[in-house]
Scaffold this motif. Sequence first.
Motif, PDB file in Angstrom:
ATOM      1  N   LYS A 131       0.825  -1.205   0.000  1.00  0.00           N
ATOM      2  CA  LYS A 131       0.000   0.000   0.000  1.00  0.00           C
ATOM      3  C   LYS A 131       0.859   1.253   0.000  1.00  0.00           C
ATOM      4  N   TRP A 132       1.853   1.289   0.861  1.00  0.00           N
ATOM      5  CA  TRP A 132       2.750   2.448   0.951  1.00  0.00           C
ATOM      6  C   TRP A 132       4.205   1.967   1.014  1.00  0.00           C
ATOM      7  N   GLY A 133       5.085   2.739   0.444  1.00  0.00           N
ATOM      8  CA  GLY A 133       6.506   2.449   0.560  1.00  0.00           C
ATOM      9  C   GLY A 133       7.108   1.898  -0.722  1.00  0.00           C
ATOM     10  N   ASN A 134       8.435   1.879  -0.762  1.00  0.00           N
ATOM     11  CA  ASN A 134       9.205   1.388  -1.898  1.00  0.00           C
ATOM     12  C   ASN A 134       9.831   0.046  -1.519  1.00  0.00           C
ATOM     13  N   LYS A 135       9.535  -1.000  -2.276  1.00  0.00           N
ATOM     14  CA  LYS A 135      10.026  -2.342  -1.956  1.00  0.00           C
ATOM     15  C   LYS A 135      11.548  -2.397  -1.871  1.00  0.00           C
ATOM     16  N   ASN A 136      12.212  -1.542  -2.612  1.00  0.00           N
ATOM     17  CA  ASN A 136      13.682  -1.561  -2.630  1.00  0.00           C
ATOM     18  C   ASN A 136      14.281  -1.203  -1.268  1.00  0.00           C
ATOM     19  N   THR A 137      13.501  -0.528  -0.425  1.00  0.00           N
ATOM     20  CA  THR A 137      14.016  -0.129   0.897  1.00  0.00           C
ATOM     21  C   THR A 137      13.559  -1.056   2.019  1.00  0.00           C
ATOM     22  N   PHE A 138      12.739  -2.062   1.683  1.00  0.00           N
ATOM     23  CA  PHE A 138      12.168  -2.927   2.711  1.00  0.00           C
ATOM     24  C   PHE A 138      13.215  -3.804   3.380  1.00  0.00           C
ATOM     25  N   THR A 139      14.366  -3.985   2.735  1.00  0.00           N
ATOM     26  CA  THR A 139      15.387  -4.885   3.289  1.00  0.00           C
ATOM     27  C   THR A 139      16.417  -4.154   4.142  1.00  0.00           C
ATOM     28  N   ASP A 140      16.222  -2.863   4.392  1.00  0.00           N
ATOM     29  CA  ASP A 140      17.144  -2.129   5.271  1.00  0.00           C
ATOM     30  C   ASP A 140      17.089  -2.744   6.666  1.00  0.00           C
ATOM     31  N   GLN A 141      18.256  -2.963   7.263  1.00  0.00           N
ATOM     32  CA  GLN A 141      18.330  -3.700   8.528  1.00  0.00           C
ATOM     33  C   GLN A 141      17.551  -3.030   9.647  1.00  0.00           C
ATOM     34  N   ASP A 142      17.479  -1.724   9.649  1.00  0.00           N
ATOM     35  CA  ASP A 142      16.768  -1.007  10.722  1.00  0.00           C
ATOM     36  C   ASP A 142      15.339  -0.649  10.318  1.00  0.00           C
ATOM     37  N   GLY A 143      14.870  -1.255   9.236  1.00  0.00           N
ATOM     38  CA  GLY A 143      13.513  -0.966   8.770  1.00  0.00           C
ATOM     39  C   GLY A 143      12.518  -2.029   9.188  1.00  0.00           C
ATOM     40  N   ILE A 144      11.265  -1.663   9.201  1.00  0.00           N
ATOM     41  CA  ILE A 144      10.178  -2.579   9.509  1.00  0.00           C
ATOM     42  C   ILE A 144       9.025  -2.282   8.561  1.00  0.00           C
ATOM     43  N   VAL A 145       8.357  -3.319   8.090  1.00  0.00           N
ATOM     44  CA  VAL A 145       7.204  -3.179   7.203  1.00  0.00           C
ATOM     45  C   VAL A 145       5.987  -3.724   7.931  1.00  0.00           C
ATOM     46  N   LEU A 146       4.932  -2.915   7.992  1.00  0.00           N
ATOM     47  CA  LEU A 146       3.739  -3.271   8.766  1.00  0.00           C
ATOM     48  C   LEU A 146       2.620  -3.765   7.870  1.00  0.00           C
ATOM     49  N   THR A 147       1.729  -4.547   8.441  1.00  0.00           N
ATOM     50  CA  THR A 147       0.482  -4.845   7.739  1.00  0.00           C
ATOM     51  C   THR A 147      -0.448  -3.655   7.887  1.00  0.00           C
ATOM     52  N   GLU A 148      -1.432  -3.573   7.018  1.00  0.00           N
ATOM     53  CA  GLU A 148      -2.383  -2.465   7.076  1.00  0.00           C
ATOM     54  C   GLU A 148      -3.123  -2.449   8.412  1.00  0.00           C
ATOM     55  N   GLU A 149      -3.464  -3.614   8.914  1.00  0.00           N
ATOM     56  CA  GLU A 149      -4.176  -3.711  10.192  1.00  0.00           C
ATOM     57  C   GLU A 149      -3.340  -3.148  11.333  1.00  0.00           C
ATOM     58  N   LEU A 150      -2.061  -3.541  11.411  1.00  0.00           N
ATOM     59  CA  LEU A 150      -1.201  -3.047  12.489  1.00  0.00           C
ATOM     60  C   LEU A 150      -0.899  -1.564  12.310  1.00  0.00           C
ATOM     61  N   SER A 151      -0.742  -1.129  11.070  1.00  0.00           N
ATOM     62  CA  SER A 151      -0.478   0.291  10.806  1.00  0.00           C
ATOM     63  C   SER A 151      -1.616   1.168  11.319  1.00  0.00           C
ATOM     64  N   GLU A 152      -2.859   0.739  11.072  1.00  0.00           N
ATOM     65  CA  GLU A 152      -4.010   1.515  11.541  1.00  0.00           C
ATOM     66  C   GLU A 152      -4.115   1.487  13.058  1.00  0.00           C
ATOM     67  N   LYS A 153      -3.722   0.374  13.656  1.00  0.00           N
ATOM     68  CA  LYS A 153      -3.747   0.257  15.109  1.00  0.00           C
ATOM     69  C   LYS A 153      -2.763   1.221  15.762  1.00  0.00           C
ATOM     70  N   LEU A 154      -1.595   1.408  15.124  1.00  0.00           N
ATOM     71  CA  LEU A 154      -0.548   2.237  15.711  1.00  0.00           C
ATOM     72  C   LEU A 154      -0.605   3.687  15.256  1.00  0.00           C
ATOM     73  N   PHE A 155      -0.930   3.915  13.981  1.00  0.00           N
ATOM     74  CA  PHE A 155      -0.822   5.270  13.415  1.00  0.00           C
ATOM     75  C   PHE A 155      -2.126   5.800  12.827  1.00  0.00           C
ATOM     76  N   GLY A 156      -3.193   5.017  12.919  1.00  0.00           N
ATOM     77  CA  GLY A 156      -4.436   5.467  12.327  1.00  0.00           C
ATOM     78  C   GLY A 156      -4.412   5.287  10.818  1.00  0.00           C
ATOM     79  N   LYS A 157      -5.175   6.119  10.102  1.00  0.00           N
ATOM     80  CA  LYS A 157      -5.311   5.980   8.653  1.00  0.00           C
ATOM     81  C   LYS A 157      -4.172   6.635   7.876  1.00  0.00           C
ATOM     82  N   GLN A 158      -3.310   7.391   8.534  1.00  0.00           N
ATOM     83  CA  GLN A 158      -2.263   8.119   7.830  1.00  0.00           C
ATOM     84  C   GLN A 158      -1.137   7.192   7.401  1.00  0.00           C
TER      85      GLN A 158
END
Length: 790
Positions: A131-158
């Motif tokens: 939904k959001w983000g660039n796949k090329n950056t998903f493998t950065d060691q300090d990065g995390i990729v969320l599911t839509e459900e968890l994203s809304e739980k933590l950050f709302g719709k933004q």
Amino acid sequence: MIKNYFKLGFRNLVKNKLSSSINILGLALAVGCCLVVFEYFDWSMHMDTFHRKVDNIFVIEKLARTNGNEQLWGDSPAPMGPMLKSDFAQVKDFTRFNYWGVLVKQGDNVFNQNIAFVDNSFYNMFDFPVKWGNKNTFTDQDGIVLTEELSEKLFGKQNPTGKHLTTIFNKDGVQSTVNFTVKGVFGKQPRESSFYFQAIVPRSKMAALGLDKTGDWSQHSDITFIEANNEAALAPVKNTAARYLKLYNAANPDNRMVGFNFQPLNAMNFHSYKVNNCRFNSTHIAAYIMLLVIGLATLLLVYFNYMNIAIAAASARLKEIGIRKVMGSRRQQIIFQFILENVILCTIAIMVGLAMAKFIFLPLFSQIAGLDLTEKLFSNYRTWTTLVILIIVSALSGAAYPSVYISAFNPISIMKGNSKTGSKNRFRKALLGFQFFLTFLAISTAIAFMQETKFIKGRPWGYSPENNVVVNFDKSANYEAFRDELKNAGNVVSVTGSDQTLGYYTKQLVVNIDGQKQTVNSFGALPGFATQMGIRITKGRDLNEAYKTDASDAVIVNQAFLKQMHWTTAIGKTIDYNNHKYSVIGETNDFHYDDFQTPIRPLLLMGCKTADINVVYVKTGSSLFSNAHKNVEKVWKKVNPNLPFEYHYQEAVFDGYFNGFIQVSQVLAGASIVMIIISVTGIFGLALLILGKKMKEISVRKVLGAGIGNVILLINKEFLFAIGFALLLGIPVSWWITGNLFNILAPDSTVSFIPLILAFVGLLVMTAISVSWHIYKAHTANPTQYLKEQ
């Protein structure tokens, strides 16, 4: 010509409102049921198909042999994926999943969440929507990729991309705080996904946190996926699997395996129910068979019903057929007209059935199964293809036999009244017999499962789960402080803990007893555990904090263990595990530490230290309302203000198992209700045929003084054969089906005659209700009206 056929078809539908309505209702109900079955199978058959490489991905599973029985395990050695890719050109890629529970802090809120460490090749092998983000950056060691459900739980719709997320890892009681940058958010996870996750972190971070040891064969991955061209390409890998097995067994002497299985991902949904510690969707094969049988049985029932009523309706049109044949109509034209009329009726019925499926059957089934099947009903081209096939098959089933049968009559015989579709039609009687048989089968099986569900829920557990609040315990929390505060709180009777949750999971150990290796289950507990949980000590004593060595050297065994060892008592004997000797201090009764489907196996209740516990059991006094957790939560928040409070009541620990039986009972009950409605309408239609053919005979009998009893016998005589056939065939088949299902789902259950008796009574009541109106009509009819007819 075709236009005239359509006009005649619609006129006949309107003219024969009763038979048309019965046919439309019955077929619509059957279509609604069949669409539920079809959508569920369609979902299952197309699991993971949104991944382009689904046919090339395989899951590594371990194969163990315990007491002569083979068992599959879903986890696998962590080094195996990389080594296979290195050793075999056929293995193109791999990725591993390791789920890890963490605390996630977002503002003042703290949540328990599971993240999954994955190898970077995960994004090449799988195609989860982003939904959001660039796949090329998903493998950065300090990065995390969320599911839509968890994203809304933590950050709302933004869009949270670029924001920071604080997590707390706990390893062996030591906490470490890690800050991640949100690199992206996956879109809504497709319903066809066979495995799920909440957040993805690169596996390289696992090593940085000291959670991964490269090349350590004692370390496991929850899932290991490998990619190959096809299953045949893995033949060399399977042939040399002994090499990897040797490495694994050397590192895991107490958990030895006998082989590895390479399971195709595209068939995992029909396989995962057989796998222990499985991370994939799991539906027992018996559920698929049950749904398929329900769908086919319902469809056959309505077709039998449909043919009977079609014959009844066609018999009323003999003079019309005779006149048309005299006027020059060919037999093929009459057959075509019958078929076209049935196509019109079936199209209407199937559209009604589609609406029933969308707004009634699928929502009810989705609520039972916990799966939304309505989402793609109208957009799925396979659904529409199935509906077209149903229209054709239904039209032919209702029109083929009566049209061919009646169109063959001689027009002169028809006009003289010599051609009749009488009650001696053996084909129609056979259809009615099978109709009763299918209905009997549905009723008896549904009652059997409802009876068994009630029995299982009332079965003794072997211990007393009542009034125990079970708290998920974080290893960073202070157990002693929590326990002491609880004891000072009101209505708390006792407190204990264990390393696993009773009723959810036990560890499997290979122990050494008198020089022989034995496979047993184990459960670590604190002092007083058996006493608090109501587990009966049959000999010896419970774990006791007055004996300091109990935490490290003591064990209690159950009766199944004694039986396996052929011992009359175990008190004073020693058990050797991992080069450490444990003394048996007590014996308990057999209690269900697994669900009721699993026979009670040998168990070691071992002492453990407070640092090892994962759950705390708080025994409270009896209360009218189930709100004891609120007082426990207050104490938890006081002692551990920065940790989330998660709990359940021990009484609910087997609800998942009970719900499985409840779901089966609900599905069978729903199917039996539909089949009863279809059968009632079918019997009503057949009684209408019988009444039409026997009114002159009934009138003669009434003139000669026959009462209502003779009328009842004359009309119901037709159904005696059907009920007898249903009982003759239905009793053994129902007994066999129910027994086999119970053997799979509840091995200790026994089949009862009560459902068979109730099903028989149900058939009688159903028949009585269906023909009562016809009996009343025949009894009150003026006999002179029928005696005047030639």
